[in-house]
Design a protein around this motif. Structure first.
Motif, PDB file in Angstrom:
ATOM      1  N   GLY A  10      52.372  57.586  89.932  1.00 44.81           N
ATOM      2  CA  GLY A  10      51.342  56.584  89.644  1.00 44.81           C
ATOM      3  C   GLY A  10      50.677  56.056  90.906  1.00 44.81           C
ATOM      4  O   GLY A  10      49.693  55.329  90.828  1.00 44.81           O
ATOM      5  N   LEU A  11      51.233  56.397  92.081  1.00 40.75           N
ATOM      6  CA  LEU A  11      50.604  56.007  93.353  1.00 40.75           C
ATOM      7  C   LEU A  11      50.206  57.291  94.070  1.00 40.75           C
ATOM      8  O   LEU A  11      50.915  58.292  93.994  1.00 40.75           O
ATOM      9  CB  LEU A  11      51.574  55.203  94.211  1.00 40.75           C
ATOM     10  CG  LEU A  11      51.573  53.680  93.996  1.00 40.75           C
ATOM     11  CD1 LEU A  11      51.882  53.301  92.560  1.00 40.75           C
ATOM     12  CD2 LEU A  11      52.563  53.004  94.922  1.00 40.75           C
ATOM     13  N   HIS A  12      49.088  57.242  94.755  1.00 40.43           N
ATOM     14  CA  HIS A  12      48.620  58.465  95.383  1.00 40.43           C
ATOM     15  C   HIS A  12      49.497  58.841  96.587  1.00 40.43           C
ATOM     16  O   HIS A  12      50.167  58.003  97.171  1.00 40.43           O
ATOM     17  CB  HIS A  12      47.153  58.345  95.806  1.00 40.43           C
ATOM     18  CG  HIS A  12      46.875  57.231  96.763  1.00 40.43           C
ATOM     19  ND1 HIS A  12      46.976  55.908  96.416  1.00 40.43           N
ATOM     20  CD2 HIS A  12      46.510  57.229  98.058  1.00 40.43           C
ATOM     21  CE1 HIS A  12      46.668  55.158  97.453  1.00 40.43           C
ATOM     22  NE2 HIS A  12      46.397  55.925  98.465  1.00 40.43           N
ATOM     23  N   GLN A  19      54.288  55.403 100.671  1.00 37.09           N
ATOM     24  CA  GLN A  19      53.995  54.122 100.012  1.00 37.09           C
ATOM     25  C   GLN A  19      55.058  53.083 100.368  1.00 37.09           C
ATOM     26  O   GLN A  19      54.751  51.899 100.478  1.00 37.09           O
ATOM     27  CB  GLN A  19      53.897  54.297  98.492  1.00 37.09           C
ATOM     28  CG  GLN A  19      52.701  55.153  98.046  1.00 37.09           C
ATOM     29  CD  GLN A  19      51.340  54.525  98.318  1.00 37.09           C
ATOM     30  OE1 GLN A  19      51.235  53.368  98.724  1.00 37.09           O
ATOM     31  NE2 GLN A  19      50.275  55.282  98.106  1.00 37.09           N
ATOM     32  N   ILE A 107      52.609  51.923 106.070  1.00 35.65           N
ATOM     33  CA  ILE A 107      51.616  51.491 107.055  1.00 35.65           C
ATOM     34  C   ILE A 107      50.802  50.311 106.544  1.00 35.65           C
ATOM     35  O   ILE A 107      50.575  50.170 105.336  1.00 35.65           O
ATOM     36  CB  ILE A 107      50.687  52.671 107.418  1.00 35.65           C
ATOM     37  CG1 ILE A 107      49.838  52.377 108.656  1.00 35.65           C
ATOM     38  CG2 ILE A 107      49.785  53.030 106.248  1.00 35.65           C
ATOM     39  CD1 ILE A 107      49.119  53.606 109.204  1.00 35.65           C
TER      40      ILE A 107
ATOM     41  N   GLN C  35      49.369  47.606 100.413  1.00 37.83           N
ATOM     42  CA  GLN C  35      48.861  48.074  99.130  1.00 37.83           C
ATOM     43  C   GLN C  35      47.493  47.451  98.879  1.00 37.83           C
ATOM     44  O   GLN C  35      47.276  46.266  99.134  1.00 37.83           O
ATOM     45  CB  GLN C  35      49.828  47.712  97.995  1.00 37.83           C
ATOM     46  CG  GLN C  35      51.198  48.361  98.145  1.00 37.83           C
ATOM     47  CD  GLN C  35      51.148  49.880  98.103  1.00 37.83           C
ATOM     48  OE1 GLN C  35      50.408  50.466  97.295  1.00 37.83           O
ATOM     49  NE2 GLN C  35      51.910  50.536  98.977  1.00 37.83           N
ATOM     50  N   VAL C  38      43.750  49.961  94.479  1.00 35.97           N
ATOM     51  CA  VAL C  38      43.339  51.344  94.205  1.00 35.97           C
ATOM     52  C   VAL C  38      44.193  51.920  93.097  1.00 35.97           C
ATOM     53  O   VAL C  38      45.325  51.492  92.868  1.00 35.97           O
ATOM     54  CB  VAL C  38      43.457  52.238  95.475  1.00 35.97           C
ATOM     55  CG1 VAL C  38      42.491  51.760  96.554  1.00 35.97           C
ATOM     56  CG2 VAL C  38      44.881  52.292  95.996  1.00 35.97           C
ATOM     57  N   ASP C  39      43.639  52.925  92.411  1.00 36.52           N
ATOM     58  CA  ASP C  39      44.349  53.549  91.295  1.00 36.52           C
ATOM     59  C   ASP C  39      45.243  54.679  91.794  1.00 36.52           C
ATOM     60  O   ASP C  39      45.420  54.862  93.010  1.00 36.52           O
ATOM     61  CB  ASP C  39      43.346  54.031  90.233  1.00 36.52           C
ATOM     62  CG  ASP C  39      42.426  55.116  90.763  1.00 36.52           C
ATOM     63  OD1 ASP C  39      42.746  55.748  91.799  1.00 36.52           O
ATOM     64  OD2 ASP C  39      41.365  55.331  90.150  1.00 36.52           O
ATOM     65  N   ALA C  40      45.772  55.441  90.842  1.00 33.12           N
ATOM     66  CA  ALA C  40      46.741  56.488  91.189  1.00 33.12           C
ATOM     67  C   ALA C  40      46.129  57.586  92.049  1.00 33.12           C
ATOM     68  O   ALA C  40      46.853  58.358  92.690  1.00 33.12           O
ATOM     69  CB  ALA C  40      47.349  57.085  89.919  1.00 33.12           C
ATOM     70  N   GLY C  42      43.917  56.765  94.439  1.00 27.03           N
ATOM     71  CA  GLY C  42      43.488  56.119  95.671  1.00 27.03           C
ATOM     72  C   GLY C  42      42.080  55.555  95.610  1.00 27.03           C
ATOM     73  O   GLY C  42      41.544  55.117  96.625  1.00 27.03           O
TER      74      GLY C  42
END
Lengths: 129, 129, 129
Positions: A10-12, A19, A107, C35, C38-40, C42
């Protein structure tokens, strides 16, 4: 101690950062103060962001090597870049010092209104060895 | 738990900060949120950076004393100063509260575009007791 | 491992944050990189600070849930908001995702001159699970 670099569903994903990084104790944690593009006497190494970034990364490496580690041990770094600059040269410096085989740290990047005299960026970090 | 303040060969030394601080577990780690120059009711103590810095340092001391520690237990602090100001008064405040016999923390300093209403600086910290 | 949220005598109390959080080892520490909204893939989710804040909080929740935790496990977050904006919409987003029964994390808030393209805020965090 275990260190896991995670990119949950679900996160890029990015080759440039993770992440989050999970550290299970016991570990040796190293808090690295803001490093700038300065030499061993504290003098600014040059007027470009590329030079200063490379030097700041090298200083972090020096600190970690003195504790039996390397840049690969960084779990989170926070990069402050002087407002008005592009961080592209910093990314190039990162690619120069970073072994792509290692999972990248978490980061944070901010563009800030000011830094110490002559500084174009400042990088602090937490590392786990 | 051991805490070592390090200044590896090749990096300059300063009486004002350590290049990094190494913490070996197990330890009690204290995450101190951004402290400002405010009193016990949250009101800004005065309009100068000197007053606000001194008060922020005192608040950090108060937090650490409540956990059996002192300012000497800070391993890394991050200082954000409002853009346009000089941090000289903050350095003077630091010298007032800091015992020079203690190895100084790692430090990060940014000049930022804005802070909460009336705030001229904000200091957060990680401490190990 | 124990986690205690503290508000020592002499410092004001707020429902929005704790003055500091004390972590006694051994613990699993999670360093969450900056964070954004942004979506999955980016991509920025929307042009308002409210949307972006909510999404950034949800991403942090996603990260923590992937490690058996939740937002309640955050011990310190650092919020950078683009200069010129009010953080009110961010506070509303926080109230939407945060269970008021949980003691709030330590917090740092800066207004910065710039962030990545299209970003109105960035939140990084340390969590202990």
């Amino acid at each position: 101690m275990t260190v896991r670099h995670i990119n949950p569903e679900g996160l890029h994903r990015s080759p440039a950062f993770s992440q989050a990084v999970v550290v299970e104790q016991p570990a040796k944690t190293i808090y690295i103060g803001g490093q700038n593009g300065v030499d061993a006497e504290g003098k600014v190494v040059g007027p470009t962001l590329g030079e200063q970034s490379l030097q700041a990364f090298r200083r972090i490496a020096t600190i970690l090597e003195s504790e039996g580690g390397s840049l690969a041990n960084v779990v989170h770094w926070r990069i402050a870049v002087l407002d008005g600059l592009s961080f592209e040269e910093g990314v190039a410096a990162f690619q120069q010092v970073w072994d792509r085989a290692d999972p990248p740290p978490a980061i944070t990047v901010h563009f800030v209104a000011g830094l110490g005299p002559g500084f174009l960026l400042e990088i602090d970090a937490v590392a786990v060895v």
